[in-house]
Design an enzyme around this catalytic site. Structure first.
Site, PDB file in Angstrom:
ATOM      1  N   GLU A 226      60.272  60.269  46.284  1.00  0.00           N
ATOM      2  CA  GLU A 226      60.790  60.918  47.493  1.00  0.00           C
ATOM      3  C   GLU A 226      60.870  62.399  47.179  1.00  0.00           C
ATOM      4  O   GLU A 226      61.659  62.823  46.338  1.00  0.00           O
ATOM      5  CB  GLU A 226      62.168  60.364  47.859  1.00  0.00           C
ATOM      6  CG  GLU A 226      62.758  60.998  49.114  1.00  0.00           C
ATOM      7  CD  GLU A 226      64.196  60.583  49.346  1.00  0.00           C
ATOM      8  OE1 GLU A 226      64.994  61.448  49.763  1.00  0.00           O
ATOM      9  OE2 GLU A 226      64.532  59.408  49.100  1.00  0.00           O
ATOM     10  N   CYS A 263      68.761  64.874  51.898  1.00  0.00           N
ATOM     11  CA  CYS A 263      67.314  64.723  52.094  1.00  0.00           C
ATOM     12  C   CYS A 263      66.959  64.528  53.556  1.00  0.00           C
ATOM     13  O   CYS A 263      65.807  64.724  53.952  1.00  0.00           O
ATOM     14  CB  CYS A 263      66.783  63.558  51.270  1.00  0.00           C
ATOM     15  SG  CYS A 263      67.689  62.016  51.513  1.00  0.00           S
TER      16      CYS A 263
END
Length: 483
Positions: A226, A263
């Site tokens: 990620e 995020c």
């Protein structure tokens, strides 16, 4: 354990032995291991939160909640593996009369083997030593070696001690879990032939470097990274007309949450041209306090990123200032504004993530221009739509579904539920794979399919035996059979 006590080769050898034992263990046994770790984290929450706050400045309220999320993840995966559908057990009985004749085939997902997990800076519990990657790998029977994040080393070491003790007391094999630290060790971990997959949460440059190492090995391995996400938000004219003040307040709270270090922070907000929304957002954001950032490196990078954006043509600062020192004073919120036409002219410069409490308003003139500029947005974890009931947004939703793994309606992307339906992943650079790192199906990353043809019952996994002794859902001869 860390490399202070054992070499990396000793750790990976132990992880290989433990993975074999864990793969042979029952789902109930592994669920017990996960529950033991969850209980241990909850029992040590006060101590762990104190250490975490001293290293991250995230505050005791946020960190206490994050420990609860982390132990909750572990318990979720315990339920996932005992429910049984995660194995994707499929049985096709032999049919000698078919043309050509069909053999007896039975397929199941098996653990991939020892995996490496790289901790994230922004979630020192939930995406760190005992976080989702570790929990989902342990759940399916893969051993785990965690590379600690330099931003919270003391916490990582103490958490690893708690995890190791809990696993040992629950009867898990020695070597099932270990901790290492240091950039060079992390690089070597990815290249170690014993490691069969990597989980990573971090920056695009760092993640891409490790990804390239993983896939360039003599035996390439999956790299579940990620890396970065802009999380676009689209607000329609009708939505602004009805609730612009509410939207400004919601956006302000979302992009500044956790000093903009989530995020899923909404980094791009597309609004119709010619509205007063920028002024309303500036008003909603003006009194947001500065906040300490996670590391000195992040604190130094934030003002640099702000100055880079502010220097671009046709970019306006709506609120805040790019002239700040986040290391000394904490990060202050900044709102930028530009046009869709400007983004279309220089997408590489304007569509770059700035980690911190900042967002970019992008004014679009019509639906055609909106569609054109959205086509330039890199893959993201989330995409959000704010529209009014009855608006025809089907085409917009279809486009957003192509660039993000989770599409939200009339909400904000910060906050990721840990449940069976969650999808936390998206097209590159959001992630490097098709799978989620949060929620029940995160276990799929650390499994591989194996089919058994005309196998004797005695060698089959219990999930594939005719009597279904585990009582799990299976697909038999094309039909889904529930217990």
């Amino acid at each position: 354990m860390t490399t202070a006590t054992l070499s990396l080769s000793e750790l990976t050898a132990a992880a290989t032995r433990a993975a074999s034992i864990a793969a042979a263990a029952s789902d109930a046994e592994r669920a017990g291991w996960l529950t033991a770790v969850a209980d241990a984290l909850d029992a040590n929450v006060a101590e762990l939160v104190e250490i975490a706050d001293s290293e991250t400045s995230l505050g005791t309220v946020r960190l206490t909640g994050e420990v609860a999320r982390t132990s909750g993840q572990l318990r979720l995966f315990a339920r996932v593996i005992t429910e049984g559908s995660y194995l994707e057990a499929v049985i096709d009985h032999a049919d000698p009369s078919a043309t050509p004749p069909k053999p007896d085939l039975r397929r199941i997902l098996r653990p991939i083997g020892p995996v490496a997990v790289f901790s994230a800076s922004n979630f020192p519990f939930a995406f760190s030593v005992a976080g989702g990657d570790t929990a989902s790998a342990l759940a399916v029977g893969s051993s785990v070696i965690v590379k600690a994040h330099s931003g919270h080393l003391k916490l990582s070491e103490r958490t690893a001690e708690v995890v190791t003790a809990a696993l040992r007391s629950a009867g898990a094999p020695e070597g099932l879990f270990a901790l290492v630290a240091g950039r060079e060790v992390g690089t070597a971990l990815v290249q170690d032939p014993a490691i069969k997959a990597v989980g990573f949460t971090g920056s695009i440059p760092g993640g891409r470097a490790l990804f390239d190492l993983a896939v360039s090995r003599p035996d390439p391995i999956p790299f579940y990274g990620e890396l970065g996400s802009l999380n676009p938000v689209v607000i329609t004219a009708a939505a602004l007309a009805e609730r612009s003040g509410q939207l400004a307040a919601g956006l302000s709270a979302s992009f500044t949450m956790g000093a903009g270090q989530f995020c899923t922070k909404p980094g791009l907000v597309f609004i119709p041209a010619g509205t007063e929304f920028a002024a309303e957002l500036a008003e909603a954001s003006k009194d947001k306090p500065t906040a300490a950032m996670l590391t000195t490196r992040i604190s130094d990078a934030y003002p640099e990123g702000l100055r880079n954006v502010a220097s671009l043509p046709d970019v306006t600062i709506v609120s805040g200032t790019a002239d700040q020192d986040a290391t000394l004073d904490g990060a202050a919120p900044v709102v930028f504004s530009t046009s869709a036409a400007n983004v279309l002219e220089r997408p590489d410069e304007l569509l770059e993530e700035c980690f911190g409490p900042t967002t970019m308003l992008i004014e679009y003139s019509d639906q055609e221009e909106l569609s054109a500029v959205l086509a330039k947005v890199p893959g993201s974890l989330t995409a959000t739509v704010h529209a009014q009931p009855g608006e025809d947004i089907a085409v917009l939703v279809e486009q957003l579904s192509g660039l993000a793994g989770r599409v939200l309606f009339d909400g904000w992307p910060t906050g990721v539920a840990v449940n069976w339906a969650q999808q936390h992943g998206g097209p590159y650079p959001a992630t490097t794979s098709l799978f989620t790192s949060v929620g029940a199906t995160a276990v799929r990353r650390f499994q591989r399919p194996v089919a058994y043809q005309d196998a004797p019952e005695t060698v089959l996994h219990p999930a594939l035996r005719e009597s279904n002794p585990l009582g799990i859902p299976r697909r038999v001869d094309g039909e889904l059979v529930l217990p």
